[in-house]
Design an enzyme around this catalytic site. Structure first.
Site, PDB file in Angstrom:
ATOM      1  N   ASP A 192       0.768  -1.189   0.097  1.00 22.59           N
ATOM      2  CA  ASP A 192      -0.092   0.041   0.028  1.00 22.59           C
ATOM      3  C   ASP A 192       0.977   1.205   0.020  1.00 22.59           C
ATOM      4  O   ASP A 192       2.205   1.155   0.400  1.00 22.59           O
ATOM      5  CB  ASP A 192      -0.774   0.016   1.257  1.00 22.59           C
ATOM      6  CG  ASP A 192      -2.205   0.783   1.085  1.00 22.59           C
ATOM      7  OD1 ASP A 192      -3.336   0.203   0.956  1.00 22.59           O
ATOM      8  OD2 ASP A 192      -2.077   2.268   0.981  1.00 22.59           O
ATOM      9  N   ASN A 214     -18.838  -2.235 -10.091  1.00 23.22           N
ATOM     10  CA  ASN A 214     -20.059  -2.196 -10.776  1.00 23.22           C
ATOM     11  C   ASN A 214     -20.065  -0.856 -11.619  1.00 23.22           C
ATOM     12  O   ASN A 214     -20.787  -0.804 -12.520  1.00 23.22           O
ATOM     13  CB  ASN A 214     -21.012  -2.058  -9.994  1.00 23.22           C
ATOM     14  CG  ASN A 214     -21.096  -1.163  -8.970  1.00 23.22           C
ATOM     15  OD1 ASN A 214     -22.038  -0.001  -9.299  1.00 23.22           O
ATOM     16  ND2 ASN A 214     -20.558  -1.004  -7.706  1.00 23.22           N
ATOM     17  N   TYR A 258     -13.771   6.970 -12.925  1.00 25.68           N
ATOM     18  CA  TYR A 258     -13.435   5.686 -12.153  1.00 25.68           C
ATOM     19  C   TYR A 258     -13.693   4.548 -12.858  1.00 25.68           C
ATOM     20  O   TYR A 258     -13.132   3.587 -12.929  1.00 25.68           O
ATOM     21  CB  TYR A 258     -14.131   6.070 -10.751  1.00 25.68           C
ATOM     22  CG  TYR A 258     -14.159   4.757  -9.882  1.00 25.68           C
ATOM     23  CD1 TYR A 258     -13.333   4.129  -9.280  1.00 25.68           C
ATOM     24  CD2 TYR A 258     -15.553   4.065  -9.574  1.00 25.68           C
ATOM     25  CE1 TYR A 258     -13.054   3.374  -8.489  1.00 25.68           C
ATOM     26  CE2 TYR A 258     -15.426   3.137  -8.766  1.00 25.68           C
ATOM     27  CZ  TYR A 258     -14.438   2.560  -8.112  1.00 25.68           C
ATOM     28  OH  TYR A 258     -14.266   1.754  -7.422  1.00 25.68           O
TER      29      TYR A 258
HETATM   30  P1  NAI Z   1      -9.950   1.677   0.222  1.00 26.91           P
HETATM   31  O1  NAI Z   1      -9.906   2.998  -0.233  1.00 26.91           O
HETATM   32  O2  NAI Z   1     -10.341   1.394   1.653  1.00 26.91           O
HETATM   33  O3  NAI Z   1      -8.556   0.908  -0.121  1.00 26.91           O
HETATM   34  C1  NAI Z   1      -7.943   1.196  -1.121  1.00 26.91           C
HETATM   35  C2  NAI Z   1      -6.367   1.135  -0.900  1.00 26.91           C
HETATM   36  O4  NAI Z   1      -5.650   1.540  -1.946  1.00 26.91           O
HETATM   37  C3  NAI Z   1      -5.966   2.212   0.395  1.00 26.91           C
HETATM   38  O5  NAI Z   1      -5.365   1.690   1.414  1.00 26.91           O
HETATM   39  C4  NAI Z   1      -5.108   3.216  -0.353  1.00 26.91           C
HETATM   40  O6  NAI Z   1      -3.805   3.540   0.277  1.00 26.91           O
HETATM   41  C5  NAI Z   1      -4.570   2.387  -1.549  1.00 26.91           C
HETATM   42  N1  NAI Z   1      -3.973   3.211  -2.607  1.00 26.91           N
HETATM   43  C6  NAI Z   1      -4.582   4.199  -3.191  1.00 26.91           C
HETATM   44  N2  NAI Z   1      -3.800   4.667  -4.436  1.00 26.91           N
HETATM   45  C7  NAI Z   1      -2.741   3.955  -4.319  1.00 26.91           C
HETATM   46  C8  NAI Z   1      -1.283   4.104  -4.927  1.00 26.91           C
HETATM   47  N3  NAI Z   1      -1.138   4.983  -5.915  1.00 26.91           N
HETATM   48  N4  NAI Z   1      -0.533   3.292  -4.584  1.00 26.91           N
HETATM   49  C9  NAI Z   1      -0.710   2.311  -3.744  1.00 26.91           C
HETATM   50  N5  NAI Z   1      -1.971   2.201  -2.799  1.00 26.91           N
HETATM   51  C10 NAI Z   1      -2.541   3.086  -3.154  1.00 26.91           C
HETATM   52  O7  NAI Z   1     -11.165   1.090  -0.631  1.00 26.91           O
HETATM   53  P2  NAI Z   1     -11.785  -0.400  -0.833  1.00 26.91           P
HETATM   54  O8  NAI Z   1     -13.059  -0.077  -0.398  1.00 26.91           O
HETATM   55  O9  NAI Z   1     -11.004  -1.279   0.132  1.00 26.91           O
HETATM   56  O10 NAI Z   1     -11.735  -0.875  -2.101  1.00 26.91           O
HETATM   57  C11 NAI Z   1     -10.512  -1.884  -2.554  1.00 26.91           C
HETATM   58  C12 NAI Z   1     -10.918  -1.738  -4.200  1.00 26.91           C
HETATM   59  O11 NAI Z   1     -11.936  -2.447  -4.550  1.00 26.91           O
HETATM   60  C13 NAI Z   1     -10.734  -0.582  -5.037  1.00 26.91           C
HETATM   61  O12 NAI Z   1      -9.730  -0.553  -6.082  1.00 26.91           O
HETATM   62  C14 NAI Z   1     -12.162  -0.219  -5.399  1.00 26.91           C
HETATM   63  O13 NAI Z   1     -11.995   0.566  -6.419  1.00 26.91           O
HETATM   64  C15 NAI Z   1     -12.760  -1.687  -5.473  1.00 26.91           C
HETATM   65  N6  NAI Z   1     -14.050  -1.791  -5.162  1.00 26.91           N
HETATM   66  C16 NAI Z   1     -14.706  -1.561  -3.883  1.00 26.91           C
HETATM   67  C17 NAI Z   1     -15.899  -1.563  -3.538  1.00 26.91           C
HETATM   68  C18 NAI Z   1     -16.691  -1.037  -2.293  1.00 26.91           C
HETATM   69  O14 NAI Z   1     -17.589  -1.485  -1.991  1.00 26.91           O
HETATM   70  N7  NAI Z   1     -15.759  -1.173  -1.414  1.00 26.91           N
HETATM   71  C19 NAI Z   1     -16.802  -1.372  -4.836  1.00 26.91           C
HETATM   72  C20 NAI Z   1     -16.390  -1.669  -6.081  1.00 26.91           C
HETATM   73  C21 NAI Z   1     -14.747  -1.911  -6.158  1.00 26.91           C
HETATM   74  C1  15L Z   2     -17.506   1.180  -5.766  1.00 25.53           C
HETATM   75  O1  15L Z   2     -16.756   0.954  -6.631  1.00 25.53           O
HETATM   76  C2  15L Z   2     -16.795   2.195  -4.675  1.00 25.53           C
HETATM   77  O2  15L Z   2     -15.355   1.822  -4.456  1.00 25.53           O
HETATM   78  C3  15L Z   2     -17.465   1.599  -3.266  1.00 25.53           C
HETATM   79  O3  15L Z   2     -16.989   2.927  -2.607  1.00 25.53           O
HETATM   80  C4  15L Z   2     -19.275   2.004  -3.469  1.00 25.53           C
HETATM   81  O4  15L Z   2     -19.320   3.323  -3.787  1.00 25.53           O
HETATM   82  C5  15L Z   2     -19.502   1.040  -4.498  1.00 25.53           C
HETATM   83  O5  15L Z   2     -18.917   1.130  -5.622  1.00 25.53           O
HETATM   84  C6  15L Z   2     -20.925   1.337  -4.885  1.00 25.53           C
HETATM   85  O6  15L Z   2     -21.347   1.298  -5.829  1.00 25.53           O
HETATM   86  O7  15L Z   2     -21.881   1.035  -4.049  1.00 25.53           O
END
Ligand code: NAI
Ligand code: 15L
Length: 263
Positions: free
Chosen positions: A32, A110, A134
């Site tokens: 990270d 999604n 995004y």
């Molecule tokens: P989060 O924001 O909690 O975790 C993302 C991590 O990526 C963070 O710890 C951040 O420090 C790290 N990061 C960001 N830019 C970076 C970089 N340049 N280099 C290294 N690390 C970097 O997000 P979350 O919710 O854990 O999501 C994880 C993945 O799943 C993301 O790619 C997100 O787009 C995807 N996702 C999440 C959803 C959700 O409902 N949480 C839904 C759809 C997709």
């Molecule tokens: C995503 O891709 C985002 O990372 C998350 O924060 C939510 O917004 C999710 O989609 C969603 O559609 O609920």
């Protein structure tokens, strides 16, 4: 899968997978931008900005598989999405190729299909219809995954994750929710299935109001256990702010943000 790298391991999904994959991997490599202080016995931490190819390659080195979660998780400027998400995902795939990692589980979203109307049922072969920069970045990541499978034999699961939450918080989540145990199961199946190839899968629980189906890939063996429906009455009891564009499209508020089309 002996050694697994999780990018974005300091984030919300990363935290859940560190526990959820602990007995799947002999070693969990975590990376990270942000340091992670407390490591479990079989974990190691590798500080790597996804924008820095040398750092990403060093993090990937020695990994059999990568779970790529790192990046900006919401809509942002084109430049930021380009640097963190698009270039970052390219760095992960190129590092996997050079370092011999054979499988990637890519956290797509999604929002790669967010401009589909809610009346449209989707499956793995449905068109991508991103709902912003995004979602466009996630669509590009899915195409990268396809190319690295077709040209280099690196297997990928592109998970179009819905809404990863402890529990649904708004009516849209009745379709989009994925519970913590279901997300862990889905990622584990993608790592453990003997042959994966190139797969596009929806990351949602067994929600009876879901718009998405994984029926095209029964071989993955993902059997979600949760259904958001039990929260429906409670969610509809709360006042809802009307946003007709968000209500129309699967991407909800991501689709309505900056929407200027008439009709
Ligand atoms: P989060 O924001 O909690 O975790 C993302 C991590 O990526 C963070 O710890 C951040 O420090 C790290 N990061 C960001 N830019 C970076 C970089 N340049 N280099 C290294 N690390 C970097 O997000 P979350 O919710 O854990 O999501 C994880 C993945 O799943 C993301 O790619 C997100 O787009 C995807 N996702 C999440 C959803 C959700 O409902 N949480 C839904 C759809 C997709
Ligand atoms: C995503 O891709 C985002 O990372 C998350 O924060 C939510 O917004 C999710 O989609 C969603 O559609 O609920």
């Amino acid at each position: 899968m002996a050694t697994i790298l999780i990018t974005g391991a300091a984030g919300r999904i990363g935290a859940a997978l560190r526990t959820g994959l602990a007995d799947t991997a002999t070693t969990l490599r975590l990376s990270d931008l942000k340091p992670i202080d407390r490591l479990a016995p079989r974990e190691s931490f590798h500080l790597a900005d996804l924008r820095d190819f040398a750092a990403v390659r060093a993090a990937v080195a020695g990994s059999d598989a990568v779970v790529h979660l790192g990046g900006i998780p919401i809509d942002d400027t084109f430049e930021n999405i380009l640097d963190h998400n698009i270039r970052g995902t390219y760095h992960v795939y190129e590092a996997a190729r050079l370092e011999g990692a054979r499988r990637v589980v890519f956290a797509s979203s999604n929002h790669a299909i967010g401009m589909h109307e809610r009346t449209t049922a989707l499956h793995g072969g449905s068109d991508m219809r991103p709902d912003g920069f995004y979602g466009l970045g996630k669509a590009y990541g899915e195409l990268l995954a396809r190319t690295y499978w077709d040209k280099h034999g690196i297997e990928s699961a592109c998970l179009r994750i819905g809404s990863f939450l402890e529990r649904p918080v708004e009516p849209r989540n009745l379709a989009t929710w994925i519970s913590v145990p279901d997300l862990i199961q889905l990622v584990r199946r993608c790592l453990e299935v003997p042959k994966l190839g190139y797969a596009v899968l929806y990351g949602c629980s067994d929600n009876r109001r879901s718009w998405w189906s994984n029926a095209h890939r029964p071989d993955i063996g993902y059997a979600p256990r949760d259904d958001a429906e039990r929260f429906a009455a409670e969610l509809y009891a709360k006042p809802i702010q009307a946003d007709p564009v968000a209500e129309r499209f699967q991407g909800g508020p991501f689709a309505s943000a900056g929407y200027t089309r008439k009709g």
